[in-house]
Design a protein around this motif. Sequence first.
Motif, PDB file in Angstrom:
ATOM      1  N   ALA A 154      44.847 -48.638 -40.114  1.00  0.00           N
ATOM      2  CA  ALA A 154      44.362 -48.121 -38.832  1.00  0.00           C
ATOM      3  C   ALA A 154      45.528 -47.696 -37.942  1.00  0.00           C
ATOM      4  CB  ALA A 154      43.520 -49.180 -38.125  1.00  0.00           C
ATOM      5  N   LYS A 155      46.615 -48.469 -37.948  1.00  0.00           N
ATOM      6  CA  LYS A 155      47.778 -48.108 -37.135  1.00  0.00           C
ATOM      7  C   LYS A 155      48.416 -46.820 -37.633  1.00  0.00           C
ATOM      8  CE  LYS A 155      49.784 -52.119 -37.733  1.00  0.00           C
ATOM      9  NZ  LYS A 155      50.776 -53.209 -37.598  1.00  0.00           N
ATOM     10  N   VAL A 156      48.515 -46.699 -38.956  1.00  0.00           N
ATOM     11  CA  VAL A 156      49.098 -45.487 -39.527  1.00  0.00           C
ATOM     12  C   VAL A 156      48.238 -44.268 -39.191  1.00  0.00           C
ATOM     13  CG1 VAL A 156      49.656 -44.313 -41.687  1.00  0.00           C
ATOM     14  CG2 VAL A 156      50.283 -46.710 -41.375  1.00  0.00           C
ATOM     15  N   ALA A 157      46.931 -44.421 -39.331  1.00  0.00           N
ATOM     16  CA  ALA A 157      46.020 -43.309 -39.028  1.00  0.00           C
ATOM     17  C   ALA A 157      46.122 -42.913 -37.556  1.00  0.00           C
ATOM     18  CB  ALA A 157      44.587 -43.698 -39.374  1.00  0.00           C
ATOM     19  N   PHE A 158      46.168 -43.899 -36.670  1.00  0.00           N
ATOM     20  CA  PHE A 158      46.223 -43.606 -35.241  1.00  0.00           C
ATOM     21  C   PHE A 158      47.550 -42.934 -34.877  1.00  0.00           C
ATOM     22  CE2 PHE A 158      45.554 -44.949 -30.686  1.00  0.00           C
ATOM     23  CZ  PHE A 158      44.346 -44.273 -30.557  1.00  0.00           C
ATOM     24  N   GLY A 159      48.648 -43.399 -35.476  1.00  0.00           N
ATOM     25  CA  GLY A 159      49.934 -42.767 -35.218  1.00  0.00           C
ATOM     26  C   GLY A 159      49.982 -41.345 -35.747  1.00  0.00           C
ATOM     27  N   ALA A 160      49.462 -41.132 -36.975  1.00  0.00           N
ATOM     28  CA  ALA A 160      49.485 -39.798 -37.572  1.00  0.00           C
ATOM     29  C   ALA A 160      48.638 -38.816 -36.782  1.00  0.00           C
ATOM     30  CB  ALA A 160      48.999 -39.875 -39.018  1.00  0.00           C
ATOM     31  N   ILE A 161      47.505 -39.267 -36.276  1.00  0.00           N
ATOM     32  CA  ILE A 161      46.630 -38.390 -35.489  1.00  0.00           C
ATOM     33  C   ILE A 161      47.351 -37.915 -34.229  1.00  0.00           C
ATOM     34  CG2 ILE A 161      44.569 -38.394 -34.019  1.00  0.00           C
ATOM     35  CD1 ILE A 161      43.204 -40.087 -36.145  1.00  0.00           C
ATOM     36  N   THR A 169      39.574 -42.110 -27.640  1.00  0.00           N
ATOM     37  CA  THR A 169      38.135 -41.951 -27.866  1.00  0.00           C
ATOM     38  C   THR A 169      37.795 -41.977 -29.357  1.00  0.00           C
ATOM     39  OG1 THR A 169      38.368 -39.535 -27.848  1.00  0.00           O
ATOM     40  CG2 THR A 169      37.851 -40.616 -25.755  1.00  0.00           C
ATOM     41  N   LEU A 170      38.777 -41.704 -30.207  1.00  0.00           N
ATOM     42  CA  LEU A 170      38.552 -41.726 -31.648  1.00  0.00           C
ATOM     43  C   LEU A 170      38.770 -43.105 -32.255  1.00  0.00           C
ATOM     44  CD1 LEU A 170      40.470 -38.438 -32.603  1.00  0.00           C
ATOM     45  CD2 LEU A 170      38.020 -38.710 -32.199  1.00  0.00           C
ATOM     46  N   TYR A 171      39.202 -44.045 -31.435  1.00  0.00           N
ATOM     47  CA  TYR A 171      39.589 -45.339 -31.986  1.00  0.00           C
ATOM     48  C   TYR A 171      38.435 -46.095 -32.641  1.00  0.00           C
ATOM     49  CZ  TYR A 171      43.025 -48.893 -32.650  1.00  0.00           C
ATOM     50  OH  TYR A 171      43.910 -49.746 -33.233  1.00  0.00           O
ATOM     51  N   PRO A 172      37.237 -46.123 -32.050  1.00  0.00           N
ATOM     52  CA  PRO A 172      36.130 -46.807 -32.761  1.00  0.00           C
ATOM     53  C   PRO A 172      35.865 -46.227 -34.141  1.00  0.00           C
ATOM     54  CG  PRO A 172      35.544 -46.400 -30.470  1.00  0.00           C
ATOM     55  CD  PRO A 172      36.822 -45.659 -30.717  1.00  0.00           C
ATOM     56  N   LEU A 173      35.958 -44.894 -34.264  1.00  0.00           N
ATOM     57  CA  LEU A 173      35.746 -44.259 -35.560  1.00  0.00           C
ATOM     58  C   LEU A 173      36.837 -44.665 -36.549  1.00  0.00           C
ATOM     59  CD1 LEU A 173      34.198 -42.238 -37.315  1.00  0.00           C
ATOM     60  CD2 LEU A 173      35.630 -40.428 -36.349  1.00  0.00           C
ATOM     61  N   ILE A 174      38.074 -44.723 -36.083  1.00  0.00           N
ATOM     62  CA  ILE A 174      39.178 -45.120 -36.956  1.00  0.00           C
ATOM     63  C   ILE A 174      39.003 -46.552 -37.429  1.00  0.00           C
ATOM     64  CG2 ILE A 174      41.667 -45.556 -37.002  1.00  0.00           C
ATOM     65  CD1 ILE A 174      42.015 -43.182 -35.173  1.00  0.00           C
ATOM     66  N   LEU A 175      38.555 -47.421 -36.536  1.00  0.00           N
ATOM     67  CA  LEU A 175      38.341 -48.820 -36.921  1.00  0.00           C
ATOM     68  C   LEU A 175      37.224 -48.941 -37.957  1.00  0.00           C
ATOM     69  CD1 LEU A 175      38.661 -50.742 -33.524  1.00  0.00           C
ATOM     70  CD2 LEU A 175      40.324 -50.552 -35.375  1.00  0.00           C
ATOM     71  N   LEU A 176      36.175 -48.137 -37.796  1.00  0.00           N
ATOM     72  CA  LEU A 176      35.083 -48.180 -38.770  1.00  0.00           C
ATOM     73  C   LEU A 176      35.549 -47.708 -40.143  1.00  0.00           C
ATOM     74  CD1 LEU A 176      32.063 -46.850 -36.654  1.00  0.00           C
ATOM     75  CD2 LEU A 176      32.392 -49.166 -37.542  1.00  0.00           C
ATOM     76  N   ILE A 177      36.412 -46.711 -40.175  1.00  0.00           N
ATOM     77  CA  ILE A 177      36.870 -46.146 -41.452  1.00  0.00           C
ATOM     78  C   ILE A 177      37.943 -47.013 -42.099  1.00  0.00           C
ATOM     79  CG2 ILE A 177      37.988 -44.164 -42.546  1.00  0.00           C
ATOM     80  CD1 ILE A 177      36.728 -42.403 -40.399  1.00  0.00           C
ATOM     81  N   PHE A 178      38.934 -47.433 -41.314  1.00  0.00           N
ATOM     82  CA  PHE A 178      40.111 -48.104 -41.881  1.00  0.00           C
ATOM     83  C   PHE A 178      40.131 -49.608 -41.652  1.00  0.00           C
ATOM     84  CE2 PHE A 178      41.452 -43.724 -41.032  1.00  0.00           C
ATOM     85  CZ  PHE A 178      41.960 -43.372 -42.271  1.00  0.00           C
ATOM     86  N   GLY A 179      39.311 -50.106 -40.718  1.00  0.00           N
ATOM     87  CA  GLY A 179      39.335 -51.531 -40.428  1.00  0.00           C
ATOM     88  C   GLY A 179      40.583 -51.929 -39.650  1.00  0.00           C
TER      89      GLY A 179
END
Length: 257
Positions: A130-137, A115-125
């Motif tokens: 984006a992959k690093v952010a999603f993995g770290a989360i 559910t946070l993925y759209p927000l991550i894409l907006l922030i990191f592109g």
Amino acid sequence: MSATALDKPANPALRRWLDFCLLIAGLVVVWYLLHLWAGDVALTSPYETVTKLIHLLGQDWFWPHVGETLVALGYSLIIAALGGLGLGTLLGIHRLSGQIAEPILVALYALPKITLYPLILLIFGLGLPAKVAFGAIHGIIPVTIFALNAVRNIKPVYLKTARVMRLTPLQAMRIVWVPAALPEIVSGQRIGFALTLLGVLLGEMFASQRGLGFLIMNAIGLNDVPTIMALALLLAIFAVTVSSILLAIDRRLHSRS
């Protein structure tokens, strides 16, 4: 042969290896039976899957995708491991903050991260960030929770001993806090690794044009079952190997505590 020799227990290491081999053999048999039941359209046989994996490993274009996944996983693990350890330690030391933060962290842990993925894409592109952010989360919350509880559950006698010995905060951290909390911290790192890997692969599936997750998503779109199975086998071997190493360290630390 004497009764003493008969009663002597088998070598524990040999027994574990035998159990491991039996488990692998059982999984292969179940896999093959499922293949016979479902057919090649849904599930390739163990032999076909291994053959496809060997073929992929021999392709020059395949290794850059492996490298991309490993780089993203490495950055994510560093952020999740160090960030979760630092945050969990601070919350564990300050008990009031830990009592407030723990239910919040548990609630966030239960939240589907997709559910946070759209927000991550907006922030990191798109791409590596984006992959690093999603993995770290995915990984940082369980590491934080385990570290918090590890520090909070240190036996009071250890802390009293550190005060009696008049240790400085750094000495107390090195001599008392870290050794006492290390077993639970390693347990958290083991769980964090598995979830971080999952997060990186999900990130590659939806926001990348490189990596093993991208290859899996592309194979799903093409209904390329052999490639899907081969990549799943590769990831399973990697995850089981790393998790087994961390589990062995975890068990040794708990046996000494």
